[in-house]
Design an enzyme around this catalytic site. Structure first.
Site, mmCIF file in Angstrom:
data_model
loop_
_atom_site.group_PDB
_atom_site.id
_atom_site.type_symbol
_atom_site.label_atom_id
_atom_site.label_comp_id
_atom_site.label_asym_id
_atom_site.label_seq_id
_atom_site.Cartn_x
_atom_site.Cartn_y
_atom_site.Cartn_z
ATOM 1 N N LYS A 52 74.971 32.977 32.343
ATOM 2 C CA LYS A 52 73.836 33.597 33.715
ATOM 3 C C LYS A 52 73.657 34.671 34.253
ATOM 4 C CE LYS A 52 73.368 28.643 33.295
ATOM 5 N NZ LYS A 52 73.158 27.661 34.999
ATOM 6 N N GLN A 96 75.378 25.749 40.380
ATOM 7 C CA GLN A 96 76.091 25.007 39.292
ATOM 8 C C GLN A 96 75.961 23.464 39.702
ATOM 9 O OE1 GLN A 96 75.312 26.286 36.380
ATOM 10 N NE2 GLN A 96 76.226 24.906 35.069
ATOM 11 N N ASP A 119 66.551 26.264 39.063
ATOM 12 C CA ASP A 119 66.460 25.596 37.949
ATOM 13 C C ASP A 119 65.496 24.117 37.551
ATOM 14 O OD1 ASP A 119 68.879 25.489 36.890
ATOM 15 O OD2 ASP A 119 70.978 25.314 38.146
#
Ligand code: NDP
Length: 294
Positions: A52, A96, A119
């Site tokens: 990412k 994460q 997200d």
């Protein structure tokens, strides 16, 4: 069989993102900025976050990776999230997953300002997605929708069967495919570990989305001729064949299923690359204030 080529589509969309990021930077005097928090040393998570960050650099974003040891307290993590929520120079924040057991992922998800939740996991974004309102769509389902759109896959009136009901993939995917939009307008069935007759459910599908986390779970006898098959699975196995020491396998038995499918995503080279695109698009939209005005 045709390949839904994540490599090709992600490269094209990233080119567009790069141009838009440059225009944003020229106008605002700063780059779109994504912060990723990583707790612990899980090998898979480290790889995903590194990818990412690398992709942010590629499209001209600023990216910051904040790392914590596995024993960081929940309070410490929540305090950092609050600090980032208040930082006007940060557009997007992701934490994460998975997190260590002593940290409640729901508390963490809800602590993130929904306007920075690139997200798309915050309940406000999920609720707004369900209502077809502007929101951040979870990156993997977003990436899949972009891929269906790119290839002009007909979805209206089709029967879609999702295998897996997780908050990050299966569940949002079912909402998106059922919405009155294009792609969308499917008749959707969500299946999971308690589904009776799973094989028959999948056999009836025009579109199969496999998000289970089990190598080659979807076999050729489960898929009807001409189905569109989206394989979300990333199953890592140690291997001496690759430089990384790992090999990735999907949830679909690609070699056999590809002989029956009309369209199929490979693993690697499919959904994983599109997930990054979903995240980058959300981050750009967060910076520009096109989803939630600043
Ligand atoms: P989860 O483990 O959160 O969810 C798995 C789902 O599969 C659950 O709903 C579970 O059912 C269902 N399931 C498990 N076993 C069976 C079974 N035997 N029969 C039917 N259903 C079953 O996984 P995720 O959704 O997070 O991820 C799924 C896969 O996708 C993983 O391989 C993951 O690595 C990958 N992934 C890939 C991404 C990408 O960018 N390509 C992004 C995110 C994930 P139940 O709810 O009943 O337990």
């Amino acid at each position: 069989m045709n390949i839904l080529d994540g490599k090709l589509v992600s490269a094209k969309i990233k080119e567009d993102i790069k141009k838009e990021a440059a225009a944003f930077t020229a106008q605002s005097g700063r780059k779109p900025h994504l912060v990723a928090i990583l707790v612990g040393n899980d090998g898979g998570s480290e790889t995903y976050v590194a990818s990412k960050m690398r992709n942010c650099e590629l499209v001209g974003f600023e990216s910051t990776n904040i790392r914590y040891d596995v024993d960081v307290t929940e309070d410490e993590l929540l305090a950092k999230i609050q600090e980032i929520n208040g930082d006007a120079n940060i557009d997007g924040l992701i934490v994460q997953l998975p997190l260590p057991k002593h940290i409640d992922p729901e508390r963490v998800t809800e602590a993130i300002d929904y306007r920075k939740d690139v997200d798309g996991f915050h309940p406000i974004n999920l609720g707004r997605m369900q209502r077809n309102l502007p929101c951040f769509i979870p990156a993997t389902p977003y990436g899949i929708m972009l891929m269906l759109e790119y290839y002009g896959i007909e979805t209206a009136g089709k029967k879609a069967v999702i295998v897996g009901r997780s908050n990050i993939v299966g569940s949002p995917m079912s909402i998106l495919l059922a919405r009155n939009s294009n792609p969308g307008n499917c008749t959707v069935t969500v299946t999971h570990s308690r589904t009776a007759n799973l094989k028959e459910e999948v056999q009836a599908a025009d579109i199969v989305v496999a998000a289970i986390g089990r190598k080659h779970f979807v076999t050729a006898d489960m898929v009807k001729d001409g189905a569109v098959v989206i394989d979300v699975g990333i199953n890592r196995e140690e291997s001496t064949e690759t430089k990384s020491g790992f090999k990735l396998y999907g949830d679909v038995d690609y070699d056999a299923v590809s002989k029956k499918a009309s369209w199929i995503t490979p693993v690697p080279g499919g959904v994983g690359l599109m997930t990054i695109v979903g995240l980058l698009k959300n981050t750009l939209e967060a910076a520009k204030g096109t989803v939630y005005s600043k």
